[in-house]
Design a protein around this motif. Sequence first.
Motif, mmCIF file in Angstrom:
data_model
loop_
_atom_site.group_PDB
_atom_site.id
_atom_site.type_symbol
_atom_site.label_atom_id
_atom_site.label_comp_id
_atom_site.label_asym_id
_atom_site.label_seq_id
_atom_site.Cartn_x
_atom_site.Cartn_y
_atom_site.Cartn_z
ATOM 1 N N GLY A 197 1.013 -6.424 5.339
ATOM 2 C CA GLY A 197 1.586 -6.423 4.003
ATOM 3 C C GLY A 197 0.951 -7.413 3.049
ATOM 4 N N TRP A 198 0.520 -8.571 3.563
ATOM 5 C CA TRP A 198 0.025 -9.614 2.656
ATOM 6 C C TRP A 198 -1.307 -9.263 2.008
ATOM 7 N N LEU A 199 -1.999 -8.269 2.528
ATOM 8 C CA LEU A 199 -3.273 -7.887 1.910
ATOM 9 C C LEU A 199 -3.094 -7.544 0.438
ATOM 10 N N THR A 200 -1.995 -6.890 0.112
ATOM 11 C CA THR A 200 -1.772 -6.487 -1.272
ATOM 12 C C THR A 200 -0.853 -7.428 -2.040
ATOM 13 N N HIS A 201 0.030 -8.168 -1.349
ATOM 14 C CA HIS A 201 0.934 -9.028 -2.127
ATOM 15 C C HIS A 201 0.525 -10.491 -2.163
ATOM 16 N N SER A 202 -0.395 -10.913 -1.300
ATOM 17 C CA SER A 202 -0.704 -12.346 -1.251
ATOM 18 C C SER A 202 -2.171 -12.684 -1.006
ATOM 19 N N ALA A 203 -3.053 -11.720 -1.015
ATOM 20 C CA ALA A 203 -4.466 -12.042 -0.779
ATOM 21 C C ALA A 203 -4.984 -12.930 -1.909
ATOM 22 N N GLY A 219 -10.375 -0.823 4.965
ATOM 23 C CA GLY A 219 -9.076 -0.498 5.523
ATOM 24 C C GLY A 219 -8.633 0.904 5.137
ATOM 25 N N ALA A 220 -7.405 1.226 5.485
ATOM 26 C CA ALA A 220 -6.836 2.534 5.166
ATOM 27 C C ALA A 220 -5.447 2.325 4.568
ATOM 28 N N ASN A 221 -4.919 3.371 3.993
ATOM 29 C CA ASN A 221 -3.615 3.276 3.332
ATOM 30 C C ASN A 221 -2.491 3.852 4.165
ATOM 31 N N HIS A 222 -1.370 3.155 4.185
ATOM 32 C CA HIS A 222 -0.117 3.700 4.685
ATOM 33 C C HIS A 222 0.429 4.583 3.560
ATOM 34 N N THR A 235 0.961 5.001 17.104
ATOM 35 C CA THR A 235 1.538 3.666 17.260
ATOM 36 C C THR A 235 1.028 2.740 16.162
ATOM 37 N N GLU A 236 1.973 2.019 15.561
ATOM 38 C CA GLU A 236 1.640 1.083 14.484
ATOM 39 C C GLU A 236 2.267 -0.271 14.807
ATOM 40 N N ALA A 237 1.453 -1.308 14.778
ATOM 41 C CA ALA A 237 1.949 -2.669 14.995
ATOM 42 C C ALA A 237 2.036 -3.392 13.658
ATOM 43 N N SER A 238 3.081 -4.201 13.507
ATOM 44 C CA SER A 238 3.221 -4.984 12.279
ATOM 45 C C SER A 238 3.907 -6.296 12.587
ATOM 46 N N GLY A 239 3.767 -7.241 11.649
ATOM 47 C CA GLY A 239 4.445 -8.516 11.796
ATOM 48 C C GLY A 239 3.517 -9.690 12.015
ATOM 49 N N ARG A 240 3.384 -10.531 10.985
ATOM 50 C CA ARG A 240 2.619 -11.786 11.081
ATOM 51 C C ARG A 240 1.171 -11.566 11.541
ATOM 52 N N VAL A 241 0.544 -10.549 10.993
ATOM 53 C CA VAL A 241 -0.844 -10.257 11.366
ATOM 54 C C VAL A 241 -1.799 -11.096 10.522
ATOM 55 N N GLY A 260 -14.661 -2.840 17.247
ATOM 56 C CA GLY A 260 -14.803 -2.573 18.669
ATOM 57 C C GLY A 260 -13.546 -1.999 19.280
ATOM 58 N N HIS A 261 -12.427 -2.086 18.554
ATOM 59 C CA HIS A 261 -11.177 -1.467 18.967
ATOM 60 C C HIS A 261 -10.900 -0.249 18.084
ATOM 61 N N LYS A 262 -10.008 0.623 18.526
ATOM 62 C CA LYS A 262 -9.743 1.832 17.748
ATOM 63 C C LYS A 262 -8.786 1.607 16.584
ATOM 64 N N ALA A 263 -8.089 0.481 16.579
ATOM 65 C CA ALA A 263 -7.063 0.234 15.574
ATOM 66 C C ALA A 263 -7.646 0.214 14.167
ATOM 67 N N ARG A 264 -6.937 0.876 13.256
ATOM 68 C CA ARG A 264 -7.280 0.816 11.840
ATOM 69 C C ARG A 264 -6.341 -0.156 11.134
ATOM 70 N N ILE A 265 -6.883 -0.887 10.181
ATOM 71 C CA ILE A 265 -6.085 -1.807 9.373
ATOM 72 C C ILE A 265 -5.539 -1.036 8.171
ATOM 73 N N VAL A 266 -4.209 -1.074 7.995
ATOM 74 C CA VAL A 266 -3.599 -0.355 6.876
ATOM 75 C C VAL A 266 -2.728 -1.301 6.059
ATOM 76 N N CYS A 267 -2.575 -0.950 4.784
ATOM 77 C CA CYS A 267 -1.717 -1.734 3.893
ATOM 78 C C CYS A 267 -0.317 -1.127 3.873
ATOM 79 N N THR A 268 0.548 -1.681 3.033
ATOM 80 C CA THR A 268 1.939 -1.243 2.977
ATOM 81 C C THR A 268 2.346 -0.992 1.526
ATOM 82 N N ARG A 269 3.661 -0.838 1.289
ATOM 83 C CA ARG A 269 4.183 -0.700 -0.064
ATOM 84 C C ARG A 269 4.489 -2.063 -0.692
#
Length: 293
Positions: A267-273, A157-160, A242-248, A129-138
């Motif tokens: 970031g945790w999607l790929t390192h801690s899921a 999701g999408a890739n950074h 605009t990109e928001a990050s931190g404790r998501v 319902g919002h325009k924001a896309r969820i992206v991963c990190t390195r």
Amino acid sequence: MKSFSPLPATLIEPIVRSALLEDLGRCGDLTSDAVIPDDCTATLLLRARQAGVVAGLDLVAFAFLLVEPAVDMHICRPDGSDVAAGETIAKLCGPARGLLTAERTALNYLCHLSGIATATAAIVDAVRGHKARIVCTRKTTPGLRALEKYAVRVGGGANHRFGLDDAVLIKDNHIAIAGGIRTAIERAIAAAGHMVKIEVEVDTLEQLDIALGLGVDAVLLDNMSVDDLTRAVAMVGGRAITEASGRVTEKTAPAIAATAVDLISVGWLTHSAPILDIGLDIPVDGNICTHLN
């Protein structure tokens, strides 16, 4: 909506081959070779033991193919499918030794990547319902970046950026060592080619004002409160991504998305899921083993 293409076989094959070599070592599967007759065939089912999103079946197929080409795999729920606990994902038939030898490598990939896809899908759903896309990190497992980023796409999701050579991303340590945000950005603009985008991490609205004045392509709004994110997006006014990050998390993501940021990086999607629990089971009403002769 989930949008992803299969990973190329030329990428998958060497990764799976390396994992099999690690497991098989110098003399192969001692247990299966000793316990299972070489003419024994079996039918086994890949089953979800908890609800989630499937990802990684091409790696499963390669694991069995490389160990035993005679194994036949019928996929019931392809990558991207939502599965319920107890649902069959795929059926495998063929030489029993090969099935057992490749089992752990196949499940390691399938459980890990399905876990990433499942976690991604949950956050994607949270910001619907919002325009924001969820992206991963390195922040990925060394050697598995392409696979883990694929799983993020499978989850919706999408890739950074994939690596350091994708784009310029000026972070806090770059800024500190360069001597300030203005110096860092000006050097990046002077050095980057015309096809290279420049993103800069900002911690304050004052830094954001400097970055916007220098014409960066994107701003990483790091660990800002929801109120500051709202102000920051208003300040940007569409002049940069605009990109928001931190404790998501799944719980915090909706409020972040409501600020109208373009991207939310996690970031945790790929390192801690956590993995998605999937097993290779013997059918309750099927023949466990038959013989070729």
